[in-house]
Every structure is written in structure tokens, then in C-alpha cells.
Design an enzyme around this catalytic site. Structure first.
Site, PDB file in Angstrom:
ATOM      1  N   GLY A 109      13.221  20.388   7.622  1.00 33.97           N
ATOM      2  CA  GLY A 109      12.409  20.416   8.828  1.00 33.97           C
ATOM      3  C   GLY A 109      13.076  19.669   9.958  1.00 33.97           C
ATOM      4  O   GLY A 109      14.308  19.466   9.933  1.00 33.97           O
TER       5      GLY A 109
ATOM      6  N   GLU B  25      -1.069   8.882   5.185  1.00 34.57           N
ATOM      7  CA  GLU B  25      -2.003   9.269   6.227  1.00 34.57           C
ATOM      8  C   GLU B  25      -2.335  10.741   6.048  1.00 34.57           C
ATOM      9  O   GLU B  25      -1.486  11.540   5.670  1.00 34.57           O
ATOM     10  CB  GLU B  25      -1.393   9.031   7.612  1.00 34.57           C
ATOM     11  CG  GLU B  25      -1.346   7.558   7.965  1.00 34.57           C
ATOM     12  CD  GLU B  25      -0.677   7.290   9.302  1.00 34.57           C
ATOM     13  OE1 GLU B  25      -0.640   8.179  10.163  1.00 34.57           O
ATOM     14  OE2 GLU B  25      -0.175   6.161   9.467  1.00 34.57           O
TER      15      GLU B  25
ATOM     16  N   LYS C 124       7.955  -1.555  -2.546  1.00 28.87           N
ATOM     17  CA  LYS C 124       7.445  -0.757  -1.427  1.00 28.87           C
ATOM     18  C   LYS C 124       8.608  -0.197  -0.595  1.00 28.87           C
ATOM     19  O   LYS C 124       8.647   0.983  -0.252  1.00 28.87           O
ATOM     20  CB  LYS C 124       6.527  -1.629  -0.554  1.00 28.87           C
ATOM     21  CG  LYS C 124       6.043  -0.968   0.717  1.00 28.87           C
ATOM     22  CD  LYS C 124       5.190   0.261   0.450  1.00 28.87           C
ATOM     23  CE  LYS C 124       4.974   1.071   1.708  1.00 28.87           C
ATOM     24  NZ  LYS C 124       4.227   2.290   1.513  1.00 28.87           N
TER      25      LYS C 124
ATOM     26  N   CYS D 275       5.969   4.511   9.070  1.00 27.66           N
ATOM     27  CA  CYS D 275       6.542   3.831   7.899  1.00 27.66           C
ATOM     28  C   CYS D 275       8.025   4.110   7.681  1.00 27.66           C
ATOM     29  O   CYS D 275       8.843   3.203   7.812  1.00 27.66           O
ATOM     30  CB  CYS D 275       5.750   4.198   6.661  1.00 27.66           C
ATOM     31  SG  CYS D 275       4.086   3.544   6.707  1.00 27.66           S
TER      32      CYS D 275
ATOM     33  N   GLU E 166       0.841  -1.198   0.000  1.00 30.20           N
ATOM     34  CA  GLU E 166       0.000   0.000   0.000  1.00 30.20           C
ATOM     35  C   GLU E 166       0.882   1.256   0.000  1.00 30.20           C
ATOM     36  O   GLU E 166       1.889   1.304   0.697  1.00 30.20           O
ATOM     37  CB  GLU E 166      -0.907  -0.020   1.241  1.00 30.20           C
ATOM     38  CG  GLU E 166      -1.846   1.140   1.339  1.00 30.20           C
ATOM     39  CD  GLU E 166      -2.624   1.382   0.041  1.00 30.20           C
ATOM     40  OE1 GLU E 166      -3.290   0.456  -0.444  1.00 30.20           O
ATOM     41  OE2 GLU E 166      -2.546   2.505  -0.503  1.00 30.20           O
TER      42      GLU E 166
HETATM   43  N1  LIG Z   1       0.093   3.794   8.126  1.00 27.96           N
HETATM   44  C1  LIG Z   1       0.474   4.059   6.882  1.00 27.96           C
HETATM   45  O1  LIG Z   1       0.494   5.203   6.432  1.00 27.96           O
HETATM   46  C2  LIG Z   1       0.912   2.932   5.976  1.00 27.96           C
HETATM   47  C3  LIG Z   1       1.040   3.184   4.596  1.00 27.96           C
HETATM   48  C4  LIG Z   1       1.436   2.141   3.780  1.00 27.96           C
HETATM   49  C5  LIG Z   1       1.722   0.893   4.309  1.00 27.96           C
HETATM   50  N2  LIG Z   1       1.606   0.689   5.662  1.00 27.96           N
HETATM   51  C6  LIG Z   1       1.883  -0.654   6.175  1.00 27.96           C
HETATM   52  O2  LIG Z   1       0.631  -1.302   6.386  1.00 27.96           O
HETATM   53  C7  LIG Z   1       0.694  -2.143   7.535  1.00 27.96           C
HETATM   54  C8  LIG Z   1      -0.371  -1.738   8.544  1.00 27.96           C
HETATM   55  O3  LIG Z   1      -0.071  -0.422   8.972  1.00 27.96           O
HETATM   56  P1  LIG Z   1      -1.103   0.416   9.854  1.00 27.96           P
HETATM   57  O4  LIG Z   1      -0.520   1.761  10.030  1.00 27.96           O
HETATM   58  O5  LIG Z   1      -2.476   0.267   9.277  1.00 27.96           O
HETATM   59  O6  LIG Z   1      -1.029  -0.405  11.221  1.00 27.96           O
HETATM   60  P2  LIG Z   1      -1.933  -0.231  12.514  1.00 27.96           P
HETATM   61  O7  LIG Z   1      -1.072  -0.561  13.664  1.00 27.96           O
HETATM   62  O8  LIG Z   1      -2.634   1.088  12.466  1.00 27.96           O
HETATM   63  O9  LIG Z   1      -3.063  -1.352  12.335  1.00 27.96           O
HETATM   64  C9  LIG Z   1      -2.837  -2.722  12.424  1.00 27.96           C
HETATM   65  C10 LIG Z   1      -4.087  -3.368  12.996  1.00 27.96           C
HETATM   66  O10 LIG Z   1      -3.960  -4.784  12.917  1.00 27.96           O
HETATM   67  C11 LIG Z   1      -4.587  -5.340  14.069  1.00 27.96           C
HETATM   68  N3  LIG Z   1      -4.110  -6.723  14.261  1.00 27.96           N
HETATM   69  C12 LIG Z   1      -2.894  -7.150  14.661  1.00 27.96           C
HETATM   70  N4  LIG Z   1      -2.852  -8.486  14.708  1.00 27.96           N
HETATM   71  C13 LIG Z   1      -4.082  -8.938  14.323  1.00 27.96           C
HETATM   72  C14 LIG Z   1      -4.649 -10.208  14.163  1.00 27.96           C
HETATM   73  N5  LIG Z   1      -3.972 -11.330  14.390  1.00 27.96           N
HETATM   74  N6  LIG Z   1      -5.938 -10.290  13.754  1.00 27.96           N
HETATM   75  C15 LIG Z   1      -6.663  -9.179  13.520  1.00 27.96           C
HETATM   76  N7  LIG Z   1      -6.156  -7.936  13.651  1.00 27.96           N
HETATM   77  C16 LIG Z   1      -4.872  -7.806  14.042  1.00 27.96           C
HETATM   78  C17 LIG Z   1      -4.200  -4.382  15.172  1.00 27.96           C
HETATM   79  O11 LIG Z   1      -5.061  -4.498  16.287  1.00 27.96           O
HETATM   80  C18 LIG Z   1      -4.320  -3.034  14.462  1.00 27.96           C
HETATM   81  O12 LIG Z   1      -5.624  -2.470  14.626  1.00 27.96           O
HETATM   82  C19 LIG Z   1       2.137  -2.018   8.062  1.00 27.96           C
HETATM   83  O13 LIG Z   1       2.901  -3.041   7.519  1.00 27.96           O
HETATM   84  C20 LIG Z   1       2.576  -0.676   7.520  1.00 27.96           C
HETATM   85  O14 LIG Z   1       3.975  -0.603   7.358  1.00 27.96           O
HETATM   86  C21 LIG Z   1       1.195   1.672   6.489  1.00 27.96           C
END
Ligand SMILES: NC(=O)c1ccc[n+]([C@@H]2O[C@H](COP(=O)([O-])OP(=O)(O)OC[C@H]3O[C@@H](n4cnc5c(N)ncnc54)[C@H](O)[C@@H]3O)[C@@H](O)[C@H]2O)c1
Length: 457
Positions: free
Chosen positions: A260, A159, A211, A267, A155
């Protein structure tokens, strides 16, 4: 299409909501029961502009539902299952993929019909293959080899602009060599790329690497301009002028070259650490990315160092106001945020902190309960209230509402008119005319200019 999304965080929730918005039937799972209760009531556990409107309308429309378990039929009929759980940094800097593996094990036991399992989390090269092996091993015991196809689909959303990024992606990367999986993934994403196809098919490993490479490049741009800012300081040159000068070159562009107080978030920091760890496992060094990481660590200490430069080494008893706590505007995410580096240094130094953020204050409160309890860290509801009796204001996160503040009111509230602009938001001359001492990142103030001129003479 019938979809299941596992993980309702910043990525999973946006993914679920956007697929539901396109008419799919989506079940979203999270092991965090509190999160699920909120979501079932149509409330979002994360701040993301616009998400609650889509959340409510799709719940009402019967296309989106939530559950804390995969047991209650959440997987029944699912053709595509997204894994969007966290991959935080482990102690040694590696990406901790235990949440992905645990979901894969659960799926191996509970997924009974053929499905495409999509790894959306950012994970090291080879992770999708490990998920495939876990599923295959279980299926082999049931003599149903090749039942599920695992795809890597990293992805790229940001944010704060996540819905727009997901709905109008620059590109969609899909890692699979399997024809059927390609067709299904194409069909699923086609509504998001109607005007022209931006779906890139590649191998699973290439998708995983893409990624990391994307985040590494963006982080490099930020560390590069921060390094140039420090260089500009030496020559009394305003890095903002240099930024505009180089950004106008289309080969360089204006994005991600703002000096900054460093990058943060969930990430870039963890992904750079993960790459360095992967390289180490292959007895390789990545000197450019090592420098990117080192520069960023140093950059995060910029606000504290600038405070000491202006107010002296001993900051105990002084009151410092911080505007902006999230790692960037538009989100409540404070993971690895530069504000935390500053807060932690100020707490150790014995300074009083008054902080304001439109969204992220509660998350910060939860991180520093002791300092909040003793009153050393005060989270204030209004930006101007936070300035009462302040010895300095540090702008750490450039929320829009800070762009054109009432400088004369600010000046009247502060004990000492010192403004440290950690995001180069203000015009130094204008702020100085308002009676402030202005310090930006890589921007000359009167004193360094005089010092530089003396050095030249
Ligand atoms: N946040 C960003 O901007 C972004 C952008 C691109 C990619 N990513 C990637 O996407 C992934 C997720 O990131 P995020 O920021 O959404 O994480 P996050 O921590 O906000 O969300 C992860 C969720 O998964 C849940 N979870 C964990 N184990 C679980 C299980 N066994 N069953 C069900 N739910 C479970 C957690 O409770 C949590 O709500 C990461 O690998 C991150 O690097 C994040």
C-alpha cells in the site's frame, strides 16, 4: 476495584471504559478540559466504533466518571493508577516522555495511600524505573519508602478495533517482579482472559522492550511487502498474487502483508524512530529498522509519484480526488497518515484537492486551515461529489464503503478516468473494463507488461 486512569485518549479512554464495563469503579483524568466536558456528557472526543454506547451505560451505571484534575479526590481510594498519556516523537526522534514524568511528579505529591502505578503508554526501556524513582524520592522525604509499586503494562490495541482488542486480548504483558503487584494485576485482568490465561509476567524492562519489538516487527512486515511490490513492478508480477501465495504459509500468515502507500498512525512511525534513537544512544545501529523506516518514507510518496507518472511532472491546476484520510479505516486518527504526505505534495504542486473521509475530514481541516480557506483543499461530504471534474482519484484509506463503488457513476463524474489504488482494493481487469486507467501498488497495468515483454524479447 477502584481505578484511576490518567489520559483520555485512544488508549486511556478504552482502558477506562473496559475496566468500568467489568464492574470496576473508574475515574478518568485528562488535562484537556474540552475533552472532559464532552466525556461528562457521554460524548467521545475520539472516534472508536462502539465506544459511546459503553461510555453512556457506564456513566449511567455510576462506574465511570471524568475530571480535569487530580485534586478533587480523583485519587482517593485508588488501588491502581494507569498512566496513558502521549509519548510523541521529539525533534531528534526520541520518545518524548515528558507527559509521563509530569504525571509521575503529580502522583508523587497527591497519591497518599499505597497504590500500583501502571505505565500503559509506550515508552523507552527504563521509563517505569524512572517513574518508580520519582515516587520513591518523594515518599522517602515522608519516610514512607516503597509505598507505591510501578508496573509496566504496555497496550497492544488497534484503533478501529480497540474495544474488541481490549476485551479479548491476544496477550496481556505485565512487567513487574513484585508479588503483590502481580496478584493485583492478575485479579484486574482475569475477567478479560476467562477462557484461558493469556497474562505474561516479565520484568519491567522486558515489558517495555516487548511493546517496541512488537511494533517494529509489524512495521517490518509492511515495509517488506512494500519492497516486494516495487520488485514485482520490475517483473510485471502482481504482488497481490504473491501476497496470497506467501500468506498461505502459516509461518508467514496473512496479516500485515498488504502492499500500500505506507503505514502511519500514532504508533509505528514514532516507535520506530524511538527505537533507532535508543539504539543510537547505545552506539548501535539497527540496519533492518533503518531500512523499514526508509522504505516507509518512500512508500508514502507512492501516490504522488504515480500521479506524476500518469499525468506528467506538472500537476498544477489539475484536480485530484482523495478517498480516505485517516491513517487506516475505523479511526479518525490522522497522525503521520499517508494522506497528509500526499496532500502536502499536491498543495506544493499547485493541484486542486477534493477529499472525502467518513470520519477524519474535520481533523484534516484543522491541519490545513490556509488551504481550506483558499479553496485549494476542499473537504467534501459525499464520496461521489468529490469526483466531480477530477483528473484522478487516489484511494488512500480502504474504508469498507469504498470496496464496491459505482464505477460507472464515478466514470461519468470524472474528467479523466484515472484510478490510483493505494491499497490494492480493486481488481485491475474489472476497473479497466469500466473504462478506467488503473494503477495499483506493485500491480502490472497493460503498459508495464508490454514494456517488460519488450525488454525480455
Ligand atoms: N493509539 C494507539 O493505537 C495506541 C496503541 C497502543 C499504545 N499506544 C500508546 O499509548 C499512549 C497513549 O496514546 P494515545 O493514542 O491514547 O494518545 P492520545 O494523544 O490520544 O491521548 C493522550 C491523552 O493524555 C492527555 N494528557 C497529557 N498530559 C496529561 C496530564 N499531565 N494529565 C492528564 N492528561 C494528560 C492528553 O490531553 C490526551 O488526551 C502512547 O504512548 C501511545 O504510543 C497507543
Amino acid at each position: 476495584m477502584q481505578i484511576c486512569v490518567i489520559g483520555c485518549g485512544y488508549v486511556g479512554l478504552v482502558t477506562a471504559v473496559c475496566f468500568a464495563e467489568m464492574g470496576n469503579s473508574v475515574t478518568c483524568i485528562d488535562s484537556n478540559v474540552e475533552r472532559i466536558s464532552m466525556l461528562q456528557e457521554g460524548r467521545s472526543p475520539i472516534f472508536e466504533p462502539g465506544i459511546e454506547v459503553l461510555l453512556s451505560s457506564n456513566i449511567r451505571g455510576g462506574r465511570l466518571c471524568f475530571s480535569a484534575t487530580l485534586d478533587d479526590g480523583a485519587l482517593r481510594g485508588a488501588e491502581v493508577v494507569f498512566i496513558a498519556v502521549g509519548t510523541p516523537s521529539a525533534e531528534d526522534g526520541s520518545a518524548d516522555i515528558s507527559q509521563i514524568l509530569s504525571v509521575a511528579n503529580e502522583l508523587a505529591h497527591k497519591l497518599t495511600q499505597p497504590a500500583i502505578v501502571v505505565c500503559k503508554s509506550t515508552a523507552p526501556v527504563g521509563t517505569a524505573c524512572r517513574v518508580q524513582n520519582i515516587l520513591d524520592q518523594h515518599c522517602a522525604s515522608l519516610q514512607r519508602i516503597g509505598l507505591h509499586r510501578v508496573v509496566s503494562n504496555p497496550e497492544f490495541l488497534k484503533e478501529g478495533a480497540a474495544l474488541n482488542d481490549f476485551m479479548r486480548p491476544d496477550r496481556i504483558v505485565i512487567g513487574t517482579d513484585d508479588n503483590q503487584a502481580q496478584q493485583v494485576m492478575h485479579q484486574l485482568y482475569e475477567p478479560f482472559v476467562r477462557n484461558h490465561d493469556r497474562i505474561l509476567f516479565m520484568s519491567r524492562r522486558a515489558a517495555e522492550m516487548t511493546k517496541y519489538a512488537a511494533n517494529a516487527f509489524l512495521a517490518t512486515k509492511i515495509s517488506f511487502i512494500n519492497e516486494m511490490a516495487a520488485f514485482c513492478d520490475e517483473f510485471a508480477v502482481d504482488v497481490e498474487q504473491v501476497r496470497k501465495g506467501i500468506g498461505a504459509d502459516q509461518r508467514i500468515g496473512h496479516h500485515f502483508i498488504y502492499a500500500g502507500c505506507g503505514y502511519g498512525g500514532s504508533c509505528f512511525p514514532k516507535d520506530i524512530r524511538a527505537i533507532l534513537h535508543m539504539a543510537g544512544e547505545h552506539n548501535r545501529r539497527m540496519p533492518i529498522l533503518e531500512a523499514v523506516e526508509a522504505r516507509n518514507q518512500e512508500q508514502k510518496t507512492w501516490p504522488f509519484r504515480a500521479l506524476q507518472d500518469q499525468l506528467g511532472e506538472d500537476l498544477s491546476g489539475l484536480t485530484v480526488t482523495i478517498w480516505g484520510l485517516s491513517f487506516k479505516p475505523g479511526t479518525d486518527d490522522i497522525r503521520d497518515a499517508p494522506s497528509r504526505t500526499l496532500i502536502e505534495s499536491l498543495l506544493i504542486a499547485g493541484a486542486q484537492i477534493k477529499a472525502f473521509d467518513p470520519i477524519a475530514a474535520d481533523n484534516i481541516k484543522r491541519c490545513y486551515p490556509h488551504a481550506v480557506k483558499t479553496g485549494q483543499l476542499q473537504l467534501v461530504d459525499e464520496p461521489y461529489d468529490a469526483l466531480q471534474g477530477a483528473d484522478a482519484l487516489v484511494l488512500v484509506t480502504e474504508w469498507k464503503q469504498f470496496r464496491q463503488p459505482n464505477f460507472s457513476l464515478m466514470r461519468s463524474l470524472m474528467r479523466n478516468p484515472l484510478l490510483l489504488d493505494g491499497r490494492n482494493q480493486y481488481e485491475p481487469a474489472l476497473v479497466e473494463r469500466e473504462g478506467f486507467v488503473y494503477v495499483g501498488v506493485g500491480r502490472p497495468s497493460t503498459q508495464p507488461v508490454a514494456a517488460a515483454l519488450r525488454a525480455v524479447v
